[in-house]
Design a protein around this motif. Structure first.
Motif, PDB file in Angstrom:
ATOM      1  N   ALA A   1      32.731  36.774  29.817  1.00 26.29           N
ATOM      2  CA  ALA A   1      33.400  37.512  30.063  1.00 26.29           C
ATOM      3  C   ALA A   1      33.245  37.566  31.591  1.00 26.29           C
ATOM      4  O   ALA A   1      34.130  38.435  32.542  1.00 26.29           O
ATOM      5  CB  ALA A   1      32.267  38.865  29.541  1.00 26.29           C
ATOM      6  N   SER A   2      31.846  36.702  32.747  1.00 23.74           N
ATOM      7  CA  SER A   2      32.016  36.477  33.828  1.00 23.74           C
ATOM      8  C   SER A   2      33.624  36.333  34.576  1.00 23.74           C
ATOM      9  O   SER A   2      33.811  36.225  35.753  1.00 23.74           O
ATOM     10  CB  SER A   2      30.690  36.315  34.198  1.00 23.74           C
ATOM     11  OG  SER A   2      30.897  35.005  33.968  1.00 23.74           O
ATOM     12  N   ILE A   3      34.125  35.515  33.722  1.00 25.51           N
ATOM     13  CA  ILE A   3      35.377  34.625  35.160  1.00 25.51           C
ATOM     14  C   ILE A   3      35.973  36.086  34.853  1.00 25.51           C
ATOM     15  O   ILE A   3      36.771  36.337  34.518  1.00 25.51           O
ATOM     16  CB  ILE A   3      35.965  33.899  33.694  1.00 25.51           C
ATOM     17  CG1 ILE A   3      35.253  32.681  33.168  1.00 25.51           C
ATOM     18  CG2 ILE A   3      37.184  33.028  34.711  1.00 25.51           C
ATOM     19  CD1 ILE A   3      34.296  31.717  33.899  1.00 25.51           C
ATOM     20  N   GLY A   4      36.568  35.498  36.409  1.00 29.62           N
ATOM     21  CA  GLY A   4      37.709  36.327  37.211  1.00 29.62           C
ATOM     22  C   GLY A   4      36.746  37.299  37.668  1.00 29.62           C
ATOM     23  O   GLY A   4      37.473  38.421  38.283  1.00 29.62           O
ATOM     24  N   ARG A   5      35.577  37.289  38.183  1.00 35.59           N
ATOM     25  CA  ARG A   5      34.836  38.209  38.510  1.00 35.59           C
ATOM     26  C   ARG A   5      34.314  37.820  40.262  1.00 35.59           C
ATOM     27  O   ARG A   5      33.973  36.733  39.746  1.00 35.59           O
ATOM     28  CB  ARG A   5      33.508  38.784  37.326  1.00 35.59           C
ATOM     29  CG  ARG A   5      34.500  39.156  36.455  1.00 35.59           C
ATOM     30  CD  ARG A   5      33.519  40.652  35.637  1.00 35.59           C
ATOM     31  NE  ARG A   5      34.168  40.850  34.354  1.00 35.59           N
ATOM     32  CZ  ARG A   5      35.464  42.121  34.316  1.00 35.59           C
ATOM     33  NH1 ARG A   5      35.479  43.186  35.438  1.00 35.59           N
ATOM     34  NH2 ARG A   5      36.008  42.996  32.947  1.00 35.59           N
ATOM     35  N   TYR A   6      33.768  38.868  40.648  1.00 34.34           N
ATOM     36  CA  TYR A   6      32.015  38.045  41.372  1.00 34.34           C
ATOM     37  C   TYR A   6      31.205  38.343  40.932  1.00 34.34           C
ATOM     38  O   TYR A   6      30.179  38.984  40.073  1.00 34.34           O
ATOM     39  CB  TYR A   6      32.699  39.097  42.749  1.00 34.34           C
ATOM     40  CG  TYR A   6      33.755  39.212  43.353  1.00 34.34           C
ATOM     41  CD1 TYR A   6      34.079  38.646  44.256  1.00 34.34           C
ATOM     42  CD2 TYR A   6      34.730  40.228  43.173  1.00 34.34           C
ATOM     43  CE1 TYR A   6      35.447  38.493  45.206  1.00 34.34           C
ATOM     44  CE2 TYR A   6      35.653  40.836  43.707  1.00 34.34           C
ATOM     45  CZ  TYR A   6      36.136  39.527  44.894  1.00 34.34           C
ATOM     46  OH  TYR A   6      37.364  39.562  44.869  1.00 34.34           O
TER      47      TYR A   6
ATOM     48  N   ALA B   1      34.953  33.181  38.295  1.00 38.23           N
ATOM     49  CA  ALA B   1      33.976  33.657  38.523  1.00 38.23           C
ATOM     50  C   ALA B   1      33.833  33.114  40.090  1.00 38.23           C
ATOM     51  O   ALA B   1      33.585  31.903  40.418  1.00 38.23           O
ATOM     52  CB  ALA B   1      32.804  34.125  37.563  1.00 38.23           C
ATOM     53  N   VAL B   2      33.194  33.967  40.972  1.00 37.22           N
ATOM     54  CA  VAL B   2      32.844  33.392  41.969  1.00 37.22           C
ATOM     55  C   VAL B   2      31.551  34.199  43.152  1.00 37.22           C
ATOM     56  O   VAL B   2      31.175  34.946  42.104  1.00 37.22           O
ATOM     57  CB  VAL B   2      34.500  33.695  43.471  1.00 37.22           C
ATOM     58  CG1 VAL B   2      35.451  33.285  42.914  1.00 37.22           C
ATOM     59  CG2 VAL B   2      34.377  35.385  43.842  1.00 37.22           C
ATOM     60  N   GLY B   3      31.408  34.271  43.922  1.00 35.35           N
ATOM     61  CA  GLY B   3      29.729  35.054  44.769  1.00 35.35           C
ATOM     62  C   GLY B   3      30.109  36.749  44.614  1.00 35.35           C
ATOM     63  O   GLY B   3      31.184  36.451  44.999  1.00 35.35           O
ATOM     64  N   MET B   4      29.008  36.400  44.177  1.00 25.80           N
ATOM     65  CA  MET B   4      28.919  38.052  45.064  1.00 25.80           C
ATOM     66  C   MET B   4      28.954  38.570  45.829  1.00 25.80           C
ATOM     67  O   MET B   4      28.852  37.939  46.810  1.00 25.80           O
ATOM     68  CB  MET B   4      27.556  38.825  43.393  1.00 25.80           C
ATOM     69  CG  MET B   4      27.402  38.600  42.394  1.00 25.80           C
ATOM     70  SD  MET B   4      25.468  39.370  42.018  1.00 25.80           S
ATOM     71  CE  MET B   4      24.138  37.444  42.209  1.00 25.80           C
TER      72      MET B   4
END
Length: 173
Positions: free
Chosen positions: A138-143, A66-69
């Motif tokens: 579940a945040s992995i793979g998301r901004y 997950a990376v920065g929004m």
């Protein structure tokens, strides 16, 4: 997406990446990585939501992250300056403003600790490559973060075993 990346495909994905979360093909694995980075370098593709640990033989180990929004991302090269297992976490000022109900410190190993199993700190600043709490997997793979690079606990532990301190991290779009 094939697990083999040629230079054009990788650079194209860095500039034209989709907004979809990585599929099973995006799980941890060995990929071709002929991009001229020295062995031991960590490279993060924000658009791909992937971290690459450069092996030096034309390959890298790829991890979903997950990376920065939007508005919370950073780019460039910095130093990985620390390695911490089950660290306590104190919310930085920006996080505290967004979530004032957070405690001053969440102890290491606590189930709600967002650092998870471990963290590689990045200087300068308050960013880290870190694991995740069970509720945030579940945040992995998301901004999804405030600028940190978030990994599955099993992946951050694998990466921590490979990274030497100090090392370099390069974050690209």
């Amino acid at each position: 997406m094939s697990s083999i990346l040629d230079r054009r495909a990788f650079l194209g994905a860095m500039t034209l990446g989709s907004l979809m979360a990585p599929s099973a093909a995006g799980a941890r694995g060995l990929v071709e990585f002929p991009h001229g980075f020295e062995p031991g370098r960590v490279v993060v593709s924000t658009r791909q939501r992937m971290l690459f640990f450069v092996q030096g033989d034309g390959t890298a180990i790829r991890y979903p992250v997950a990376v920065g929004m939007p508005g919370k991302q950073w780019f460039g090269t910095r130093t990985i300056d620390g390695k911490h297992y089950r660290p306590a976490w104190s919310p930085p000022a920006e996080v505290r403003r967004a979530k004032p109900s957070l405690p001053d410190v969440i102890p290491g190993g606590a189930p709600d600790n967002p650092m998870g199993a471990g963290a590689l700190t990045i200087a300068p600043g308050e960013y880290a490559i870190h694991g995740t709490s069970p509720s945030m997997r579940a945040s992995i793979g998301r901004y999804a973060s405030f600028g940190c690079i978030r990994m599955l606990d099993e992946d951050v532990l694998d990466l921590m075993a490979r990274v030497r301190i100090p090392s370099w991290i390069t974050v690209v779009a």
